[in-house]
Design a protein around this motif. Structure first.
Motif, PDB file in Angstrom:
ATOM      1  N   THR A  72      27.290  35.220  36.106  1.00 15.95           N
ATOM      2  CA  THR A  72      27.692  36.630  36.126  1.00 15.95           C
ATOM      3  C   THR A  72      28.055  37.003  37.547  1.00 15.95           C
ATOM      4  N   GLY A  73      28.970  37.939  37.698  1.00 10.61           N
ATOM      5  CA  GLY A  73      29.519  38.190  39.027  1.00 10.61           C
ATOM      6  C   GLY A  73      29.308  39.599  39.526  1.00 10.61           C
ATOM      7  N   ARG A  74      29.656  39.763  40.804  1.00 12.04           N
ATOM      8  CA  ARG A  74      29.519  41.064  41.460  1.00 12.04           C
ATOM      9  C   ARG A  74      30.856  41.431  42.089  1.00 12.04           C
ATOM     10  N   GLY A  75      31.353  42.622  41.772  1.00 16.24           N
ATOM     11  CA  GLY A  75      32.546  43.141  42.432  1.00 16.24           C
ATOM     12  C   GLY A  75      32.105  44.015  43.601  1.00 16.24           C
ATOM     13  N   PRO A  76      32.237  43.508  44.832  1.00 14.50           N
ATOM     14  CA  PRO A  76      31.609  44.176  45.983  1.00 14.50           C
ATOM     15  C   PRO A  76      32.423  45.332  46.542  1.00 14.50           C
ATOM     16  N   VAL A 106      31.420  36.337  43.688  1.00 13.86           N
ATOM     17  CA  VAL A 106      31.524  37.674  44.271  1.00 13.86           C
ATOM     18  C   VAL A 106      33.010  37.948  44.485  1.00 13.86           C
ATOM     19  N   SER A 107      33.549  38.895  43.718  1.00 11.89           N
ATOM     20  CA  SER A 107      35.003  39.062  43.638  1.00 11.89           C
ATOM     21  C   SER A 107      35.522  40.098  44.632  1.00 11.89           C
ATOM     22  N   ASP A 108      35.494  39.729  45.913  1.00  9.25           N
ATOM     23  CA  ASP A 108      36.041  40.674  46.902  1.00  9.25           C
ATOM     24  C   ASP A 108      37.543  40.852  46.712  1.00  9.25           C
ATOM     25  N   ASP A 109      38.226  39.814  46.212  1.00 10.01           N
ATOM     26  CA  ASP A 109      39.660  39.951  45.952  1.00 10.01           C
ATOM     27  C   ASP A 109      39.913  41.048  44.904  1.00 10.01           C
ATOM     28  N   GLU A 110      39.104  41.027  43.839  1.00 14.04           N
ATOM     29  CA  GLU A 110      39.267  42.033  42.781  1.00 14.04           C
ATOM     30  C   GLU A 110      39.177  43.449  43.341  1.00 14.04           C
ATOM     31  N   LYS A 111      38.133  43.695  44.098  1.00 11.36           N
ATOM     32  CA  LYS A 111      37.927  45.061  44.582  1.00 11.36           C
ATOM     33  C   LYS A 111      38.988  45.436  45.606  1.00 11.36           C
ATOM     34  N   PHE A 112      39.426  44.442  46.379  1.00 11.47           N
ATOM     35  CA  PHE A 112      40.489  44.695  47.345  1.00 11.47           C
ATOM     36  C   PHE A 112      41.785  45.130  46.638  1.00 11.47           C
ATOM     37  N   PHE A 187      47.165  39.086  38.411  1.00 13.95           N
ATOM     38  CA  PHE A 187      46.657  37.731  38.647  1.00 13.95           C
ATOM     39  C   PHE A 187      45.135  37.663  38.506  1.00 13.95           C
ATOM     40  N   TYR A 188      44.462  38.728  38.873  1.00 13.97           N
ATOM     41  CA  TYR A 188      43.003  38.659  38.960  1.00 13.97           C
ATOM     42  C   TYR A 188      42.300  38.160  37.684  1.00 13.97           C
ATOM     43  N   PRO A 189      42.767  38.540  36.498  1.00 15.61           N
ATOM     44  CA  PRO A 189      42.091  38.018  35.299  1.00 15.61           C
ATOM     45  C   PRO A 189      41.974  36.492  35.283  1.00 15.61           C
ATOM     46  N   MET A 191      41.538  34.709  37.891  1.00 16.50           N
ATOM     47  CA  MET A 191      40.443  34.418  38.817  1.00 16.50           C
ATOM     48  C   MET A 191      39.088  34.608  38.131  1.00 16.50           C
ATOM     49  N   GLN A 192      38.957  35.713  37.427  1.00 15.67           N
ATOM     50  CA  GLN A 192      37.651  35.945  36.775  1.00 15.67           C
ATOM     51  C   GLN A 192      37.410  34.928  35.654  1.00 15.67           C
ATOM     52  N   ALA A 193      38.480  34.502  34.987  1.00 18.39           N
ATOM     53  CA  ALA A 193      38.312  33.443  33.982  1.00 18.39           C
ATOM     54  C   ALA A 193      37.850  32.156  34.679  1.00 18.39           C
ATOM     55  N   ALA A 194      38.375  31.910  35.870  1.00 21.81           N
ATOM     56  CA  ALA A 194      37.935  30.726  36.631  1.00 21.81           C
ATOM     57  C   ALA A 194      36.454  30.834  36.978  1.00 21.81           C
ATOM     58  N   HIS A 195      36.011  32.040  37.328  1.00 22.20           N
ATOM     59  CA  HIS A 195      34.573  32.247  37.586  1.00 22.20           C
ATOM     60  C   HIS A 195      33.745  31.863  36.358  1.00 22.20           C
ATOM     61  N   ILE A 196      34.222  32.361  35.227  1.00 22.23           N
ATOM     62  CA  ILE A 196      33.415  32.227  34.012  1.00 22.23           C
ATOM     63  C   ILE A 196      33.375  30.765  33.539  1.00 22.23           C
ATOM     64  N   VAL A 209      26.382  31.327  29.461  1.00 27.33           N
ATOM     65  CA  VAL A 209      26.397  32.703  28.953  1.00 27.33           C
ATOM     66  C   VAL A 209      26.677  33.675  30.095  1.00 27.33           C
ATOM     67  N   VAL A 210      27.425  34.721  29.784  1.00 28.51           N
ATOM     68  CA  VAL A 210      27.799  35.726  30.773  1.00 28.51           C
ATOM     69  C   VAL A 210      27.147  37.069  30.427  1.00 28.51           C
ATOM     70  N   PRO A 211      26.082  37.466  31.134  1.00 25.67           N
ATOM     71  CA  PRO A 211      25.564  38.821  30.920  1.00 25.67           C
ATOM     72  C   PRO A 211      26.457  39.803  31.678  1.00 25.67           C
ATOM     73  N   VAL A 212      27.013  40.766  30.974  1.00 26.15           N
ATOM     74  CA  VAL A 212      27.942  41.728  31.605  1.00 26.15           C
ATOM     75  C   VAL A 212      27.875  43.085  30.916  1.00 26.15           C
ATOM     76  N   GLY A 213      28.411  44.083  31.569  1.00 24.71           N
ATOM     77  CA  GLY A 213      28.626  45.373  30.931  1.00 24.71           C
ATOM     78  C   GLY A 213      29.696  45.185  29.866  1.00 24.71           C
ATOM     79  N   ASP A 215      32.156  46.785  29.188  1.00 21.41           N
ATOM     80  CA  ASP A 215      33.523  47.041  29.683  1.00 21.41           C
ATOM     81  C   ASP A 215      34.206  45.769  30.172  1.00 21.41           C
ATOM     82  N   GLN A 216      33.406  44.730  30.448  1.00 25.38           N
ATOM     83  CA  GLN A 216      33.984  43.478  30.945  1.00 25.38           C
ATOM     84  C   GLN A 216      34.383  42.532  29.809  1.00 25.38           C
ATOM     85  N   ASP A 217      34.189  42.948  28.578  1.00 23.14           N
ATOM     86  CA  ASP A 217      34.465  42.028  27.471  1.00 23.14           C
ATOM     87  C   ASP A 217      35.919  41.536  27.402  1.00 23.14           C
TER      88      ASP A 217
HETATM   89  N1  TRP Z   1      34.545  42.154  37.521  1.00 20.68           N
HETATM   90  C1  TRP Z   1      33.127  42.306  37.681  1.00 20.68           C
HETATM   91  C2  TRP Z   1      32.819  43.762  38.113  1.00 20.68           C
HETATM   92  O1  TRP Z   1      33.682  44.475  38.525  1.00 20.68           O
HETATM   93  C3  TRP Z   1      32.516  41.353  38.658  1.00 20.68           C
HETATM   94  C4  TRP Z   1      32.728  39.918  38.287  1.00 20.68           C
HETATM   95  C5  TRP Z   1      33.473  39.010  38.999  1.00 20.68           C
HETATM   96  C6  TRP Z   1      32.224  39.220  37.155  1.00 20.68           C
HETATM   97  N2  TRP Z   1      33.443  37.814  38.420  1.00 20.68           N
HETATM   98  C7  TRP Z   1      32.699  37.885  37.271  1.00 20.68           C
HETATM   99  C8  TRP Z   1      31.406  39.567  36.087  1.00 20.68           C
HETATM  100  C9  TRP Z   1      32.376  36.921  36.327  1.00 20.68           C
HETATM  101  C10 TRP Z   1      31.099  38.595  35.135  1.00 20.68           C
HETATM  102  C11 TRP Z   1      31.596  37.284  35.254  1.00 20.68           C
HETATM  103  O2  TRP Z   1      31.694  44.163  38.081  1.00 20.68           O
END
Ligand code: TRP
Length: 367
Positions: A72-76, A106-112, A187-189, A191-196, A209-213, A215-217
């Motif tokens: 699971t990830g963090r968008g900083p 940690v998806s700093d690119d996403e938030k950027f 492009f970012y999706p 990247m997040q698929a690569a994370h997962i 398994v990915v625990p997420v809100g 909204d991230q489904d």
């Molecule tokens: N996009 C998520 C958010 O904004 C953070 C995130 C990045 C994430 N990579 C992930 C969440 C991978 C779950 C799996 O909070």
């Protein structure tokens, strides 16, 4: 009911969770699953996590002695507050319960890309700061792998392979991209698929398994499609979906724009002031009325926070619930319990965050 909008980048108004389960085609967490996670964090066993995809398969794989992992990830985009901890507390609890590896991108690119006013340097600063908060949660060293997109650039190779298998119209449909969004968004999706899928790229095909809100489904759906593409031939990742933890004022999502959230860096005094001033009360207007009619724990944000984060003991929680509901316990008393719990937690957290600086190398993956 307020009008509700929800995309991975924006949540507003009241959310109808039952409807989402139907719309998204996910499954509610069954009693059978609940039994298997009854020793896990209250967020899991007391209902903030309510829906899933294939989590039963994940549990089954573990029961058969197969490898399983959590990602699971963090968008900083800012310093972290309590609501941000939700998936990580759950990841940690799954790690303890099932002794598995945890991966945290940690998806700093996403938030950027997504936050118009967030500078490149600040997005990296928030990454560094947030990573210390994550390490402070005491994941198992050697079994926990944290990486930041702008630093662990190896991730780009995987994102590129995935990007090639997502069409623009898929990304657009899944995420509601608008013509005026910069191309980073599209492009970012990938990247997040690569994370997962990263745990499987690293360790071979297995259930993750990915625990997420909830909204991230959309990211989960997209990633599950990509996983089975013949280029990859990986397991479809499972997911655990959380409802939003209400903000102090009782709104659907604990977003930071309102200035009424508890930051992990808050002082004791700040916590006390915020809870006293903002924590939405399910109590009555006067003490007399409260004693007579009692409070509503279901609506009371202080009670919700005790339930989901801070009162781990089921009997104690029930007593607070019953006393508040009957009018025996006043809102001010309930708030006082919460203030003390939060401050005890934050005091420890802040100490551990300080120590985390010396532990970074045990957790960060290198290129
Ligand atoms: N996009 C998520 C958010 O904004 C953070 C995130 C990045 C994430 N990579 C992930 C969440 C991978 C779950 C799996 O909070």
């Amino acid at each position: 009911m307020k009008k509700s909008t929800m995309t991975p980048w924006k949540v507003e108004g009241d959310v109808n969770y039952e409807k989402l389960v139907k719309e998204f085609g996910t499954s509610l967490i069954s009693e059978k699953i609940k039994k298997k996670i009854e020793k896990c964090h209250p967020l899991l066993r007391r209902g903030i996590y309510f829906s899933h995809r294939d989590f039963d398969k994940w549990l089954e794989a573990h029961e058969k002695g197969k490898k399983v992992s959590v990602i699971t990830g963090r968008g900083p985009s800012e310093k972290m507050h309590l609501g941000h901890l939700v998936p990580f507390l759950v990841a940690k609890s799954l790690q303890e319960q099932f002794n598995c590896e945890v991966f945290i991108p940690v998806s700093d690119d996403e938030k950027f890309y997504v936050k118009e006013n967030l500078s490149f340097d600040d997005s990296m600063k928030f990454s560094e700061d947030n990573i210390l908060d994550l390490i402070a949660l005491e994941f198992k060293p050697g079994k926990t792998f944290i990486f930041e997109d702008f630093v662990y650039t190896n991730i780009y190779k995987y994102a590129a392979k995935i990007a090639k298998r997502i069409t623009y119209s898929e990304a657009k449909a899944v995420f509601g991209l608008k013509p005026e969004n910069n191309v980073g968004w599209s492009f970012y999706p990938a990247m997040q698929a690569a994370h997962i899928l990263f745990p499987q790229f690293m360790r071979g095909k297995h259930m993750s398994v990915v625990p997420v809100g909830i909204d991230q489904d959309p990211f989960i759906r997209l990633t599950r499609d990509v996983a089975s593409h013949r280029d990859f031939n990986l397991e479809k990742p499972a997911a655990l979906h959380a409802k939003f933890v209400p903000s102090l004022t009782g709104d659907a999502k604990m977003s930071s724009s309102e200035g009424t959230q508890i930051f992990l860096s808050d002082t004791e005094k700040e916590v006390e002031n915020k809870i006293k001033r903002y924590a939405f009360s399910g109590g009555q207007n006067t003490i007399e009325e409260h004693r007579q009619h009692g409070g509503n724990p279901e609506k009371d944000v202080s009670f919700q926070y005790l339930k989901y984060f801070f009162e781990l003991n089921d009997e104690k929680l029930k007593k607070i619930h019953d006393d508040y509901k009957s009018g025996k316990m006043l809102t001010s008393e309930l708030k006082q319990i919460l203030i003390e719990k939060i401050n005890a937690f934050l005091k420890e957290h802040q100490k551990k965050k300080h120590l985390a600086k010396g532990q970074i190398n045990k957790f960060l993956i290198k290129n």
